[in-house]
Scaffold this motif. Sequence first.
Motif, PDB file in Angstrom:
ATOM      1  N   ALA A  99     -97.089   5.261  15.017  1.00 19.79           N
ATOM      2  CA  ALA A  99     -95.826   5.969  14.817  1.00 19.79           C
ATOM      3  C   ALA A  99     -95.877   6.874  13.588  1.00 19.79           C
ATOM      4  CB  ALA A  99     -94.679   4.969  14.672  1.00 19.79           C
ATOM      5  N   CYS A 100     -97.060   7.165  13.107  1.00 23.82           N
ATOM      6  CA  CYS A 100     -97.183   7.952  11.872  1.00 23.82           C
ATOM      7  C   CYS A 100     -97.491   9.407  12.206  1.00 23.82           C
ATOM      8  CB  CYS A 100     -98.272   7.377  10.982  1.00 23.82           C
ATOM      9  SG  CYS A 100     -98.490   8.293   9.442  1.00 23.82           S
ATOM     10  N   ALA A 133     -86.069   9.736   0.990  1.00 16.80           N
ATOM     11  CA  ALA A 133     -85.865  10.972   1.760  1.00 16.80           C
ATOM     12  C   ALA A 133     -84.801  11.839   1.105  1.00 16.80           C
ATOM     13  CB  ALA A 133     -85.471  10.632   3.196  1.00 16.80           C
ATOM     14  N   ILE A 139     -90.536  14.208   2.196  1.00 15.30           N
ATOM     15  CA  ILE A 139     -90.213  12.792   2.331  1.00 15.30           C
ATOM     16  C   ILE A 139     -91.340  11.964   1.718  1.00 15.30           C
ATOM     17  CG2 ILE A 139     -91.212  12.518   4.645  1.00 15.30           C
ATOM     18  CD1 ILE A 139     -88.617  10.918   5.280  1.00 15.30           C
ATOM     19  N   ASP A 141     -92.870   8.335   1.678  1.00 16.11           N
ATOM     20  CA  ASP A 141     -92.893   7.032   2.344  1.00 16.11           C
ATOM     21  C   ASP A 141     -93.912   6.152   1.636  1.00 16.11           C
ATOM     22  OD1 ASP A 141     -93.003   4.828   3.933  1.00 16.11           O
ATOM     23  OD2 ASP A 141     -93.092   5.933   5.829  1.00 16.11           O
ATOM     24  N   LYS A 207     -90.527  17.310   5.366  1.00 17.32           N
ATOM     25  CA  LYS A 207     -89.390  16.693   6.039  1.00 17.32           C
ATOM     26  C   LYS A 207     -89.004  17.481   7.298  1.00 17.32           C
ATOM     27  CE  LYS A 207     -85.038  14.653   4.525  1.00 17.32           C
ATOM     28  NZ  LYS A 207     -84.088  14.650   3.402  1.00 17.32           N
ATOM     29  N   GLY A 208     -88.593  16.775   8.347  1.00 14.97           N
ATOM     30  CA  GLY A 208     -88.092  17.431   9.555  1.00 14.97           C
ATOM     31  C   GLY A 208     -89.160  18.109  10.384  1.00 14.97           C
ATOM     32  N   LYS A 209     -90.425  17.752  10.173  1.00 17.12           N
ATOM     33  CA  LYS A 209     -91.506  18.452  10.881  1.00 17.12           C
ATOM     34  C   LYS A 209     -92.408  17.459  11.618  1.00 17.12           C
ATOM     35  CE  LYS A 209     -91.695  22.842   8.835  1.00 17.12           C
ATOM     36  NZ  LYS A 209     -91.082  23.758   9.774  1.00 17.12           N
ATOM     37  N   GLY A 210     -91.857  16.411  12.135  1.00 13.49           N
ATOM     38  CA  GLY A 210     -92.682  15.374  12.737  1.00 13.49           C
ATOM     39  C   GLY A 210     -93.382  15.780  14.015  1.00 13.49           C
ATOM     40  N   PHE A 211     -94.649  15.519  14.088  1.00 14.64           N
ATOM     41  CA  PHE A 211     -95.440  15.611  15.321  1.00 14.64           C
ATOM     42  C   PHE A 211     -95.454  17.014  15.932  1.00 14.64           C
ATOM     43  CE2 PHE A 211     -94.022  11.283  14.737  1.00 14.64           C
ATOM     44  CZ  PHE A 211     -95.217  10.591  14.829  1.00 14.64           C
ATOM     45  N   THR A 212     -95.421  18.024  15.084  1.00 16.30           N
ATOM     46  CA  THR A 212     -95.448  19.391  15.603  1.00 16.30           C
ATOM     47  C   THR A 212     -96.843  19.804  16.059  1.00 16.30           C
ATOM     48  OG1 THR A 212     -95.668  20.163  13.337  1.00 16.30           O
ATOM     49  CG2 THR A 212     -93.464  20.218  14.283  1.00 16.30           C
ATOM     50  N   VAL A 213     -97.867  19.127  15.541  1.00 12.77           N
ATOM     51  CA  VAL A 213     -99.234  19.432  15.996  1.00 12.77           C
ATOM     52  C   VAL A 213     -99.560  18.510  17.165  1.00 12.77           C
ATOM     53  CG1 VAL A 213    -101.663  19.554  15.358  1.00 12.77           C
ATOM     54  CG2 VAL A 213     -99.897  20.040  13.647  1.00 12.77           C
ATOM     55  N   PRO A 214     -99.815  19.067  18.346  1.00 16.36           N
ATOM     56  CA  PRO A 214    -100.053  18.199  19.509  1.00 16.36           C
ATOM     57  C   PRO A 214    -101.367  17.439  19.417  1.00 16.36           C
ATOM     58  CG  PRO A 214    -100.330  20.508  20.105  1.00 16.36           C
ATOM     59  CD  PRO A 214     -99.841  20.495  18.689  1.00 16.36           C
TER      60      PRO A 214
ATOM     61  N   TYR B  63     -85.757  10.323  11.288  1.00 17.60           N
ATOM     62  CA  TYR B  63     -85.419  10.569  12.695  1.00 17.60           C
ATOM     63  C   TYR B  63     -86.564  11.228  13.458  1.00 17.60           C
ATOM     64  CZ  TYR B  63     -84.623  15.541  11.726  1.00 17.60           C
ATOM     65  OH  TYR B  63     -84.808  16.859  11.379  1.00 17.60           O
ATOM     66  N   THR B  64     -87.393  12.010  12.761  1.00 19.08           N
ATOM     67  CA  THR B  64     -88.494  12.706  13.442  1.00 19.08           C
ATOM     68  C   THR B  64     -89.515  11.733  14.024  1.00 19.08           C
ATOM     69  OG1 THR B  64     -89.516  12.915  11.269  1.00 19.08           O
ATOM     70  CG2 THR B  64     -88.399  14.857  12.134  1.00 19.08           C
ATOM     71  N   GLU B  65     -89.563  10.554  13.446  1.00 17.74           N
ATOM     72  CA  GLU B  65     -90.558   9.556  13.840  1.00 17.74           C
ATOM     73  C   GLU B  65     -90.124   8.757  15.065  1.00 17.74           C
ATOM     74  OE1 GLU B  65     -91.461   5.953  11.237  1.00 17.74           O
ATOM     75  OE2 GLU B  65     -92.596   7.547  10.293  1.00 17.74           O
ATOM     76  N   VAL B  68     -91.481   8.936  18.847  1.00 18.23           N
ATOM     77  CA  VAL B  68     -92.842   8.422  19.015  1.00 18.23           C
ATOM     78  C   VAL B  68     -92.868   6.908  18.802  1.00 18.23           C
ATOM     79  CG1 VAL B  68     -95.172   8.486  18.047  1.00 18.23           C
ATOM     80  CG2 VAL B  68     -93.933  10.610  18.447  1.00 18.23           C
ATOM     81  N   LEU B  69     -92.039   6.447  17.878  1.00 25.78           N
ATOM     82  CA  LEU B  69     -92.033   5.014  17.570  1.00 25.78           C
ATOM     83  C   LEU B  69     -91.439   4.192  18.718  1.00 25.78           C
ATOM     84  CD1 LEU B  69     -90.897   3.681  14.071  1.00 25.78           C
ATOM     85  CD2 LEU B  69     -90.953   2.297  16.110  1.00 25.78           C
ATOM     86  N   THR B 178     -97.160  12.502  22.288  1.00 20.61           N
ATOM     87  CA  THR B 178     -96.219  13.043  21.290  1.00 20.61           C
ATOM     88  C   THR B 178     -95.577  14.352  21.754  1.00 20.61           C
ATOM     89  OG1 THR B 178     -97.910  14.378  20.180  1.00 20.61           O
ATOM     90  CG2 THR B 178     -97.641  12.108  19.414  1.00 20.61           C
ATOM     91  N   ILE B 181     -90.558  16.774  20.791  1.00 24.13           N
ATOM     92  CA  ILE B 181     -90.158  16.642  19.390  1.00 24.13           C
ATOM     93  C   ILE B 181     -88.715  17.111  19.275  1.00 24.13           C
ATOM     94  CG2 ILE B 181     -92.493  16.923  18.473  1.00 24.13           C
ATOM     95  CD1 ILE B 181     -91.884  19.833  17.923  1.00 24.13           C
ATOM     96  N   ASN B 186     -94.100  20.169  21.562  1.00 32.18           N
ATOM     97  CA  ASN B 186     -95.128  20.646  20.620  1.00 32.18           C
ATOM     98  C   ASN B 186     -96.274  21.379  21.309  1.00 32.18           C
ATOM     99  OD1 ASN B 186     -96.762  18.624  21.668  1.00 32.18           O
ATOM    100  ND2 ASN B 186     -96.655  17.308  19.840  1.00 32.18           N
ATOM    101  N   ASP B 401     -79.808  11.913   4.473  1.00 33.88           N
ATOM    102  CA  ASP B 401     -81.234  12.139   4.204  1.00 33.88           C
ATOM    103  C   ASP B 401     -82.078  12.181   5.480  1.00 33.88           C
ATOM    104  OD1 ASP B 401     -80.737  12.200   1.520  1.00 33.88           O
ATOM    105  OD2 ASP B 401     -81.268  10.097   1.162  1.00 33.88           O
TER     106      ASP B 401
END
Lengths: 235, 493
Positions: A99-100, A133, A139, A141, A207-214, B63-65, B68-69, B178, B181, B186, B401
Amino acid sequence: MNKTITIDGLSVPFQEGQTIMDAALAAGVYIPRLCHNPEFKPHGSCKLCTVKVNGRNVASCTMPAVEGQQVLNDTDELNADRLALTQMLFVEGNHLCPACEKSGNCQLQAVAYYLGMMSPHYNHFYPQREVDASHPDVILDRNRCIYCELCVRASRDADGKNVFGLSGRGIQSSLVVNSASGRLGDTSLAATDKAVQVCPTGAILQKGKGFTVPIGRRVFDHHTIKEIQTGGGHD
Amino acid sequence: MTFELETAANPEKLRRVVIEPVSRVEGHGKVTLLLDDDNRVHQARFHIVEFRGFEKFIQGRPYTEVPVLVQRLCGICPVSHHLGATKAMDMIVGAKLTPTAEKLRRLMHFGQILQSHALHFYYLASPDLLFGFDSDVAKRNIVGVAAAYPDIARQGVALRKYGQEIIRLTAGKRVHGTGAIPGGVNKNLSREERVFLRKDIGQIVAWSQAAVELIKRIYTGNPDFHNGFGYFKSSFMSLVRDDGALDLYHGGLRARDEHGQDIFDHVDYGHYWDYVHEEVRPWSYMKFPFIRSRGREEGWYRVGPLARVVNCDFIPTPLAEAERKTFKEFGGSSATQATLAYHWARMIEMLHAAEGIQELLLDNDLSGDDLVNAGTPALRGVGVIEAPRGTLIHHYRVNEDGLIVRANLIVSTTHNNQAMNEAVRQVALQYLDGQEVTEGLLNHIEVAIRAFDPCLSCATHAVGKMPLEVELVDAGGAVVSRLIKSPDGRCGI
């Protein structure tokens, strides 16, 4: 005439003042590492780059190269130690690769794959660590921090801000930020800072850019960390 | 009728028969039966014995995670959770999807429906349907099917594989990718990838038609038995498109009662809680949802393929629509409330998914570059999708946040909780009551559960909400003390 050392029998030239790691990097020889980034002053904390020089274990990122050194690097014994160190890093934090966002681009994960890590082996610590955050663009972590201090060095030496630092000792260590509130959002950190770009794991992220790279286009989807960090490298 | 056999009056005097684990379903569940000396059934319950807790442990995560989680809830229908959560996150980032993003997600979802329905029908359900419910247990499995009906087994494997390829090319991996998004996707689908997928889609549609024919032949070959097995009537709930069409990806909520009358229609799922509530009961980790206007006793309902095919006004692909009409007209609509008709409806949906894929693969928008949008952020997001097993609700709140502070997941299997228990009780009364219990008879109960294709792994998340009752009983059987925890977490003696 160049001075040389040998790494696993290969003759490697070096300049006066270089470390074994510097010489290896220049020669395209891969020595596993996490806390070392050639852009910043060596730190010698992760110990993954430990090599055997004339029978002694030393951190190659801090040990000066000296004419005639016989360096052992890619040996079963050293790689077994590196694997154990990597496994300890995994269980000391909360590294949940599935999930990372950094998965596929993460050096910790890539080193683990390179060393053949199939399981954490040790019992997980499952530490309670905070996610900060509060910053609008970044962010933090702490679950994924391996205390390499690259962000500390980058913020101090490249950004001139001293945003990050380590507090506490041993297992009580934690990554802290330089603001009265202790919140990242109250520091002078900017998303463009080197300190944000340099984290080898997913501890500091945009922040706000999760998983944009496939999947399939991430750094380590098609290349090992050895290939990436040596530009092709020696076998 | 409702709740009959849920709790026996004098359980201590009854014999307990347990089916554990329930086999050929996803996750871990069990059935308990309480029988008297004459094998009369006094209590029948379907329990979920595992606990997942996703609602709790995603709290504090960005929230972005989450998309996928949370898909790690399941290895069979991860795409549904992935898309359900992403739809909720679309609201969090205030995005209206680009045509490319929406079509790619729809394609991914069709791939999911195709592979999951194929998995259920061929791998899990077909051994019962092809060999008989009380046939030789040693052969009543997919290996037995492969030996006796190699072509059918091969088609099942190939259909599932094709669905997984759709998922791989849209999400990056066959399981737990993934692709979606917040605000979009993506990656797009290259022209080469579309050509690759188009190569086999004609065969996939043909095999999906064959699957409908197969279940239709089995079902109509013994209509009274199949209609009557575990029969009961209930309301249905599903998403429908604005024009009433079947829509597995998006739409408004429609609930119809057992007579086909609207309870509500075209409801904006962003306020689902005005229409659906959840009840907790002390003997199950899984909650019991009900339609608020009908109350706890009468408000339970069914979701999933049967609900969707019966609830919709039409299916927007021609072959599946023709099969829907045949299904609805069969025996004077006699199959539209039947437990085993789930299989028939499921195969009609699989055909619809295959046709939908065929149509989408011709759409150049799939190869567009406009992948992500954003708008005005919000602190609450609700995503609803029709997962293979039924309506799936993902509901999140985030703080300023962008960290999750609350989550509520109502998964398909949870909606069907009361209905599955009802089916178990009906079968127990029809086939076990007063009989000597045999493996074959017990499998009848599992057959009823399997019709719903439950995913038990997806269904149990509430922490600290389940009411508990603990009794201390002395050697003579007398209750010494009792501790009761109510659903709000308060304890009392």
